[in-house]
Design a protein around this motif. Structure first.
Motif: not given
Ligand SMILES: NC(=O)C1=CN([C@@H]2O[C@H](COP(=O)(O)OP(=O)(O)OC[C@H]3O[C@@H](n4cnc5c(N)ncnc54)[C@H](O)[C@@H]3O)[C@@H](O)[C@H]2O)C=CC1
Ligand SMILES: O=C(CO)COP(=O)(O)O
Length: 326
Positions: A30, A103-104, A77-78, A272, A251, A8-11, A134, A136, A47
């Motif tokens: 979580r 994830a990337k 998730t990451p 990442e 980021r 439930g992060g940004a993406w 893209s 988020a 987020y």
């Molecule tokens: N934010 C963006 O614009 C984009 C992100 N992505 C990719 O998506 C993936 C996630 O990025 P975001 O959502 O932006 O990151 P974020 O930092 O906004 O959120 C990460 C989420 O993962 C959860 N998390 C972290 N460790 C965890 C674990 N061990 N178990 C379960 N949950 C866990 C966190 O609680 C949080 O909800 C990355 O690989 C990123 O490169 C891909 C395209 C766009």
């Protein structure tokens, strides 16, 4: 197809918002405070501040509840958490659910991309990867966006692209899983370099040179790993490289910018590329691929190469042809 999103992060929140336009989506996360904000206020201020979420997203803390009856599960998730997340989900995951990996990154201890990690942890599952330019916040706000979704099974890729696309979120289907993953992971490392260049005040011309030569490295390494060059020229390679190298909304770029300026990076958001740089450099070295920009980022991040010295080292490289003619 009923959809669940893990993370439930940004993406994860943005993808859940798109998928929830076509029906209910469970979003597994979580943090109870984030779940409460999503369910009660229809927003995720931690987020994705300032973005109203559809009422058809249900934030859930229990994997069994979130995944019950899911036909499609997005893992968001990451990259470094993917293996552990698979193990957590296994008991609750419906056997035939298609997994879409969002994830990337490259697993730093093994050099594996997401699909290989998941195939090892959850063998025999239908798998797809989604990547492309893209942000988020753009996607969640309904701004036009195009990405790639690849699965080895072309029919699965087509079906998932149809289910997960939205009015302004266009998913192009493909079958080059490795190519989509390589583009998404490597562009993050290169965006750190572009940010560092900006932080050092090297100017727009240097920026363009870095992006272009960075793309050469992404292509060489991606192809050596087995990617189709056309994928690397597409949304998840060149497209995402251009986006992520374009400013501080990224980021990874923001992380590089702070490095270039000599600012503290400790409190910055997830970048990442920080986790993928050393292993990307190693993959290149092992294959005899020249990747001086990726090497420089790895050196800066492990503390062995001061940022200013990295620039000097890149500029001191022997002059050569831009590309070899046949
Ligand atoms: N934010 C963006 O614009 C984009 C992100 N992505 C990719 O998506 C993936 C996630 O990025 P975001 O959502 O932006 O990151 P974020 O930092 O906004 O959120 C990460 C989420 O993962 C959860 N998390 C972290 N460790 C965890 C674990 N061990 N178990 C379960 N949950 C866990 C966190 O609680 C949080 O909800 C990355 O690989 C990123 O490169 C891909 C395209 C766009
Ligand atoms: O992958 C992204 C855009 O496509 C997001 O980039 P950052 O992780 O650098 O913010």
């Amino acid at each position: 197809m009923s959809v669940a999103v893990v993370g439930g992060g940004a993406w994860g929140t943005a993808l859940a918002a798109v998928a929830a336009r076509a029906g209910h989506v469970n979003l597994l996360l979580r943090d109870p405070a984030v779940a409460e904000a999503i369910n009660a206020q229809r927003s995720n201020p931690a987020y994705l501040p300032g973005i109203a979420l559809p009422a058809t997203i249900r934030a859930v803390l229990d994997p069994a509840l979130a995944l019950r009856g899911a036909e499609v599960v997005l893992l968001v998730t990451p990259a470094q958490t993917l293996r552990a997340v698979c193990r957590t989900l296994l008991p609750a995951l419906p056997g035939d659910a298609a997994l879409v990996l969002c994830a990337k990154g490259i697993e730093r201890d093994t050099g594996l991309f997401a699909s290989a990690v998941v195939e090892a942890e959850l063998p025999g599952r239908p798998i797809a990867v989604l990547s492309g330019p893209s942000f988020a916040a753009d996607v969640a706000a309904g701004l036009p966006t195009a990405v790639t979704l690849a699965a080895r099974d072309a029919a699965l890729a087509d079906a998932l692209a149809r289910r997960l696309s939205g009015p302004a979120f266009r998913i192009y289907a493909g079958t080059d899983v490795l190519g989509v993953e390589a583009g998404g992971a490597l562009k993050n490392v290169l965006a750190i370099a572009a940010g560092a260049s900006a932080g050092l005040g090297l100017g727009a011309s240097a920026q363009a040179a870095l992006v272009t030569r960075g793309f050469v490295e992404l292509s060489r390494l991606g192809e050596a790993l087995g990617a189709d060059p056309r994928t690397l020229m597409g949304l998840s390679g060149l497209g995402d490289l251009v986006l992520t190298c374009s400013g501080t909304q990224s980021r990874n770029f923001a992380y590089g910018l702070a490095l270039g300026r000599g600012d503290d990076v400790a409190a910055l958001k997830l970048a990442e590329g920080v986790f993928s740089a050393a292993i990307a450099a190693r993959l290149a070295r092992e294959r005899g691929i020249e990747a001086p920009i990726i090497e420089a980022v790895a050196g800066i991040l492990d503390g062995s190469l001061p940022v200013a010295d990295a620039v000097a080292a890149l500029l001191a490289r022997p002059l050569k042809r831009e590309f070899e003619t046949a």
